[in-house]
Design an enzyme around this catalytic site. Structure first.
Site, PDB file in Angstrom:
ATOM      1  N   THR A   1      49.523  80.336  16.742  1.00 46.50           N
ATOM      2  CA  THR A   1      50.886  79.928  16.361  1.00 46.50           C
ATOM      3  C   THR A   1      51.079  78.414  16.312  1.00 46.50           C
ATOM      4  O   THR A   1      52.061  77.950  15.753  1.00 46.50           O
ATOM      5  CB  THR A   1      51.903  80.480  17.384  1.00 46.50           C
ATOM      6  OG1 THR A   1      51.516  80.012  18.678  1.00 46.50           O
ATOM      7  CG2 THR A   1      51.967  81.989  17.359  1.00 46.50           C
TER       8      THR A   1
ATOM      9  N   SER B   1      48.128  72.236  22.223  1.00 43.31           N
ATOM     10  CA  SER B   1      47.688  72.258  20.821  1.00 43.31           C
ATOM     11  C   SER B   1      48.750  71.662  19.904  1.00 43.31           C
ATOM     12  O   SER B   1      48.466  70.807  19.074  1.00 43.31           O
ATOM     13  CB  SER B   1      47.382  73.704  20.421  1.00 43.31           C
ATOM     14  OG  SER B   1      47.133  73.791  19.049  1.00 43.31           O
TER      15      SER B   1
ATOM     16  N   SER C   1      56.039  71.864  24.694  1.00 43.85           N
ATOM     17  CA  SER C   1      56.060  72.110  26.137  1.00 43.85           C
ATOM     18  C   SER C   1      56.499  70.878  26.928  1.00 43.85           C
ATOM     19  O   SER C   1      56.385  70.867  28.155  1.00 43.85           O
ATOM     20  CB  SER C   1      54.687  72.603  26.604  1.00 43.85           C
ATOM     21  OG  SER C   1      53.661  71.871  25.991  1.00 43.85           O
TER      22      SER C   1
ATOM     23  N   GLU D   1      45.794  80.872  24.081  1.00 42.72           N
ATOM     24  CA  GLU D   1      46.397  81.813  23.117  1.00 42.72           C
ATOM     25  C   GLU D   1      45.307  82.556  22.328  1.00 42.72           C
ATOM     26  O   GLU D   1      45.437  83.753  22.037  1.00 42.72           O
ATOM     27  CB  GLU D   1      47.324  81.066  22.147  1.00 42.72           C
ATOM     28  CG  GLU D   1      48.038  82.028  21.211  1.00 42.72           C
ATOM     29  CD  GLU D   1      48.840  81.333  20.122  1.00 42.72           C
ATOM     30  OE1 GLU D   1      49.360  80.223  20.343  1.00 42.72           O
ATOM     31  OE2 GLU D   1      48.929  81.920  19.020  1.00 42.72           O
TER      32      GLU D   1
ATOM     33  N   HIS E   1      51.863  74.225  28.822  1.00 43.25           N
ATOM     34  CA  HIS E   1      50.962  73.090  29.028  1.00 43.25           C
ATOM     35  C   HIS E   1      51.741  71.806  29.316  1.00 43.25           C
ATOM     36  O   HIS E   1      51.868  70.935  28.459  1.00 43.25           O
ATOM     37  CB  HIS E   1      50.070  72.907  27.800  1.00 43.25           C
ATOM     38  CG  HIS E   1      48.951  73.894  27.747  1.00 43.25           C
ATOM     39  ND1 HIS E   1      48.377  74.326  26.586  1.00 43.25           N
ATOM     40  CD2 HIS E   1      48.284  74.538  28.744  1.00 43.25           C
ATOM     41  CE1 HIS E   1      47.421  75.196  26.863  1.00 43.25           C
ATOM     42  NE2 HIS E   1      47.352  75.338  28.165  1.00 43.25           N
TER      43      HIS E   1
HETATM   44  S1  SF4 Z   1      55.240  76.843  20.386  1.00 40.11           S
HETATM   45 FE1  SF4 Z   1      56.918  77.849  21.456  1.00 40.11          FE
HETATM   46  S2  SF4 Z   1      57.924  79.208  19.957  1.00 40.11           S
HETATM   47 FE2  SF4 Z   1      55.920  78.596  19.159  1.00 40.11          FE
HETATM   48  S3  SF4 Z   1      54.588  80.297  19.777  1.00 40.11           S
HETATM   49 FE3  SF4 Z   1      54.377  78.691  21.333  1.00 40.11          FE
HETATM   50  S4  SF4 Z   1      55.883  79.224  22.890  1.00 40.11           S
HETATM   51 FE4  SF4 Z   1      56.395  80.409  21.054  1.00 40.11          FE
END
Ligand code: SF4
Length: 327
Positions: A184, A243, A286, A145, A60
């Site tokens: 996550t 997020s 990101s 996600e 993102h």
């Molecule tokens: S923030 Fe980064 S390390 Fe954490 S789940 Fe997303 S892509 Fe993977």
């Protein structure tokens, strides 16, 4: 309000204006999953030649997406927009199972850039279902996600909750076989509250051994907690659909310090700096470091800066590339 920090380097600045203390959080910005996803697109371009299609924003961040477009990547929303004979990359957020299945059905070349920490949650979902448990998934509705993780199971096998109010509304009996998993990139503190509510209502509910919130999300939130108290304002470089960036703004605000999400330095309103002594700066997972430095340079044009990095922890995580791009 805070006095200038004695042990910081003065940066070049804006004339005679009052110095501004700048506390920069570490870690910040790119995580291992984002680094890997970008490298996957670049390596796919080298291996297959342009154009390489990418389903959804690979991460993102507009700056990253535009950079990859300039190298020959074409971003699409759905697989049916990709010609059958062109390679396609799936984004770091993960995809429902139906997407690679469709690519295989059409004999397409595809590379999956799903972050390994998201894939880990997908595997946990499979294991919980094998044990006959219904899954409660803690996440934000509509986030890619969440769509990807919920798409690992059949409809009706996973229920999404966003907050403790949703937990109250769950239709399950207290002795039903349940498990929970999480997105996550959630707020560590909010997620704990939701898990506590689930465990209170369903004492036998099973959860992952280690939290699903990833190391990068937790570390960036902890780093903001370390500096927010000392700041009058915290700037977060990140996209409005990121997020983990939005969570960083919330972390600062919960500690009583206003937070602002900006995508680029040009969004800084000089009025924000009026009457303030100390500003905090971080970036979502990101957002590339070049955009953080752009913000530092823009601030230095408005006020002389005393810059200091506040390090919560050092990260050394690196994820391997998929074998199809390295062999
Ligand atoms: S923030 Fe980064 S390390 Fe954490 S789940 Fe997303 S892509 Fe993977």
């Amino acid at each position: 309000m805070n006095a200038p920090l004695p042990d910081t380097k003065p940066a070049t600045g804006a004339g005679d204006a009052k110095p501004l203390n700048l506390l920069i959080a570490a870690p910040r910005g790119f995580c291992a999953g984002v680094d890997r996803a970008i490298e996957i697109v670049e390596k796919a371009l080298e291996r297959y030649g342009a154009p390489v299609y990418v389903r959804h924003e690979i991460v993102h961040n507009k700056y990253v997406v535009e950079g990859l477009k300039a190298k020959g990547a074409i971003f699409v929303k759905e697989l049916d927009e990709v010609p059958t004979d062109a390679p396609v990359v799936f984004s770091a957020h993960g995809v429902p199972k139906s997407v690679p299945a469709e690519a295989e059905r059409r004999n397409m070349v595809y590379v999956d850039a799903t972050c390994p920490l998201v894939s880990k949650v997908h595997r946990q979902a499979e294991r919980q279902l094998e044990k006959g448990r219904h899954i409660i998934f803690i996440g934000h509705e509509g986030h890619p996600e969440v769509i990807g993780t919920m798409g690992q199971v059949e409809p009706g096998q996973m229920t999404l909750v966003e907050n403790i109010e949703d937990v109250d509304k769950l239709p399950f009996e207290s002795d039903e076989e349940l498990a929970y998993l999480t997105q996550t990139t959630l707020s560590v503190d909010d997620t704990r509250e939701v898990i506590d509510a689930l465990e209170w209502r369903y004492p036998n509910i099973r959860g992952p051994k280690a939290e699903d919130i990833c190391y990068a999300t937790s570390n960036r939130q902890a780093a903001v907690k370390e500096l927010a108290h000392d700041c009058d304002l915290v700037l977060v470089v990140g996209a409005p659909n990121s997020s983990n960036s939005l969570r960083l703004v919330e972390v600062a605000e919960r500690l009583g310090t206003p937070g602002k999400l900006i995508q680029r330095a040009e969004e800084i309103d000089p009025a924000w700096l009026e009457g303030i002594d100390t500003i905090g700066l971080t970036a979502g997972a990101s957002a590339p470091e070049v955009l953080v430095r752009e913000v530092v340079d823009a601030l230095a044009k408005l006020r002389p800066l005393h810059e200091k990095t506040i390090t919560h922890t050092e990260e050394k995580m690196v994820f391997k590339l998929p074998r199809q791009l390295t062999e």
